[in-house]
Design a protein around this motif. Sequence first.
Motif, PDB file in Angstrom:
ATOM      1  N   GLY A 147       0.728  -1.198  -0.091  1.00 10.00           N
ATOM      2  CA  GLY A 147       0.165  -0.123   0.004  1.00 10.00           C
ATOM      3  C   GLY A 147       0.811   1.243   0.088  1.00 10.00           C
ATOM      4  O   GLY A 147       0.303   2.478   0.235  1.00 10.00           O
ATOM      5  N   ILE A 148       2.116   1.075  -0.119  1.00 14.87           N
ATOM      6  CA  ILE A 148       2.972   2.344  -0.119  1.00 14.87           C
ATOM      7  C   ILE A 148       2.913   3.400  -1.631  1.00 14.87           C
ATOM      8  O   ILE A 148       3.260   4.246  -1.576  1.00 14.87           O
ATOM      9  N   GLY A 149       2.529   2.510  -2.419  1.00 23.70           N
ATOM     10  CA  GLY A 149       2.372   3.261  -3.847  1.00 23.70           C
ATOM     11  C   GLY A 149       3.364   2.611  -5.000  1.00 23.70           C
ATOM     12  O   GLY A 149       3.404   3.320  -5.937  1.00 23.70           O
ATOM     13  N   LYS A 150       3.801   1.439  -5.066  1.00 25.00           N
ATOM     14  CA  LYS A 150       4.624   0.521  -5.939  1.00 25.00           C
ATOM     15  C   LYS A 150       3.834   0.599  -7.178  1.00 25.00           C
ATOM     16  O   LYS A 150       4.251   1.042  -8.464  1.00 25.00           O
ATOM     17  N   SER A 151       2.568   0.200  -7.249  1.00 19.33           N
ATOM     18  CA  SER A 151       1.877  -0.292  -8.417  1.00 19.33           C
ATOM     19  C   SER A 151       1.241   1.221  -9.107  1.00 19.33           C
ATOM     20  O   SER A 151       1.492   1.594 -10.200  1.00 19.33           O
ATOM     21  N   THR A 152       1.144   2.183  -8.036  1.00 22.46           N
ATOM     22  CA  THR A 152       0.730   3.535  -8.627  1.00 22.46           C
ATOM     23  C   THR A 152       1.692   4.456  -9.434  1.00 22.46           C
ATOM     24  O   THR A 152       1.621   4.770 -10.477  1.00 22.46           O
ATOM     25  N   GLY A 162      -2.565  10.399  -7.260  1.00 26.86           N
ATOM     26  CA  GLY A 162      -1.433   9.891  -7.299  1.00 26.86           C
ATOM     27  C   GLY A 162      -0.207  10.479  -6.661  1.00 26.86           C
ATOM     28  O   GLY A 162      -0.394  11.276  -5.791  1.00 26.86           O
ATOM     29  N   LEU A 163       0.950  10.037  -7.190  1.00 29.01           N
ATOM     30  CA  LEU A 163       2.174  10.411  -6.559  1.00 29.01           C
ATOM     31  C   LEU A 163       2.610  11.543  -7.121  1.00 29.01           C
ATOM     32  O   LEU A 163       2.742  11.723  -8.542  1.00 29.01           O
ATOM     33  N   ARG A 168      -9.232   6.195 -11.347  1.00 31.62           N
ATOM     34  CA  ARG A 168      -9.138   7.150 -10.327  1.00 31.62           C
ATOM     35  C   ARG A 168      -8.009   8.419 -10.392  1.00 31.62           C
ATOM     36  O   ARG A 168      -7.897   9.310  -9.689  1.00 31.62           O
ATOM     37  N   LEU A 169      -6.973   7.762 -10.837  1.00 34.59           N
ATOM     38  CA  LEU A 169      -5.947   8.958 -11.034  1.00 34.59           C
ATOM     39  C   LEU A 169      -6.060   9.734 -12.228  1.00 34.59           C
ATOM     40  O   LEU A 169      -4.941  10.622 -12.550  1.00 34.59           O
ATOM     41  N   ALA A 170      -6.838   9.565 -13.119  1.00 40.46           N
ATOM     42  CA  ALA A 170      -7.117  10.303 -14.165  1.00 40.46           C
ATOM     43  C   ALA A 170      -6.051  10.060 -15.239  1.00 40.46           C
ATOM     44  O   ALA A 170      -5.563  10.993 -15.730  1.00 40.46           O
ATOM     45  N   LEU A 171      -5.753   8.866 -15.543  1.00 40.98           N
ATOM     46  CA  LEU A 171      -4.570   8.373 -16.438  1.00 40.98           C
ATOM     47  C   LEU A 171      -5.305   8.279 -17.686  1.00 40.98           C
ATOM     48  O   LEU A 171      -6.169   7.419 -17.852  1.00 40.98           O
TER      49      LEU A 171
END
Length: 473
Positions: free
Chosen positions: A111-116, A292-293, A159-162
């Motif tokens: 859940g730290i954001g690797k996939s994101t 996102g990041l 959700r990240l508008a990608l």
Amino acid sequence: MPSAPHQPKKSKSLFVCGACGAQFPKWSGQCSDCGAWNQIEERRVPVESGRRAALSGYAGAAAAPAATVHDLTELALEVETRFPCGISELDRVLGGGLVSGSVVLLGGDPGIGKSTLLLQACTALAARWTQEALRGYQHPVLYVTGEESPEQVSLRAARLALPRAAIRLLAETSVERILATVEQERPAMLVIDSIQTLFTEAISSAPGSVTQVRDSAALLVRFAKQSGTTVFLVGHVTKDGTLAGPRVLEHMVDTVLYFEGGPSGTHRLVRAVKNRFGAANELGVFAMTDRGLRQVKNPSAIFLARQAEPVPGSVVLITREGTRPLLVEVQALVDESPLANPRRVTLGLDQNRLAMLLAVLHRHGGVPLFNQDVFANVVGGVRVTETAADLALVLAVQSSYRDRALPLELAVFGEIGLAGEIRPVPNGLERLREAAKHGMRQVIIPKANAPKGGIEGLEIRAVTRLREALEAV
């Protein structure tokens, strides 16, 4: 004449360490080579007959064709092919961009954001693909998901508008099927999420086992070197923060990245602990938002969000992460201890080095802390490993112990030796320029790091001994 019945191959037990690959004739709880506990597992290997084993020595090796030996002067010096992925902070950690044929291992907590991060990198590279063609490839990216369904990945992208139309997705866990599909797609970047879910049909063990992870990664590494495709492997981490699976996995890949920062925090740090194509210990800073990041181009301004008034036990450290100078706040709290053995607790610093510096402070500074609890922390979740943090840590401890605040516009760096001397650290001029850029007015540094011409707007106090640094504040 009837043929002889088929004799099954004999096998024997061999115990192999899953962390380092060492082999042992019998099981033991701890590996004697790497020191890992409960990593030795039993494997069955075929036993060769006596005549075949005797022929497999030097004579059998001499019958094989000889390999080609090259002279270094005969090999052409080719510049490595790099192309930016579109996220400058990730490109910085990678050493300037993606290298064709490289394999990158990205690890971090759930859940730290690797996939994101990788999903954003895929879309950024796909946007670059529309602007200029990448020669030799048919598609920009191929995202292989083994943990989530394609619908879940699509929902995250929405959700990240990608731009979802630019991403090609494959839901598969068999390495053989993945490689067959990749050979048809010919992508410039291949993302495997995650390596613990893959399995090769040549091995009967379950996915996620030491053998499956090692052999699956070996097939992907071989494919990357032959095809020139950049491969990203997402890896899980254990409770102590290390990458799960065999230790040899980190030796097989070209780059190892760690995702740092708690899931509840707003900032994420991507640190390179190994990089064959760039500087190790390079740092990339991101901020987690609802989109996102987001890249943080000036991390010093974030880590220096200090109090409006000076408080005891706080000082600014000018550290260096990879090729980037960074200003962080070091805090210390000294309190009387009710215990027979006072506590020494650090967050982001080396606890053993803190104990050593307290002994130096007592011997050469005259500050007794044998009955005091000492807590040290680096604000923002940054982990500082270089010895340039010694002087800042000692001054923060002294400030808290005397209950006297240091100036807000003071920054320090320097290594402290056991004899109480202040030793120089690398890249002192770049650190001073970074301090002046962020409004620092005073610095305490080793004398050997003092520039000859000085820095405009910066008062430099060069010291050679610990007592001089304590008297300067």
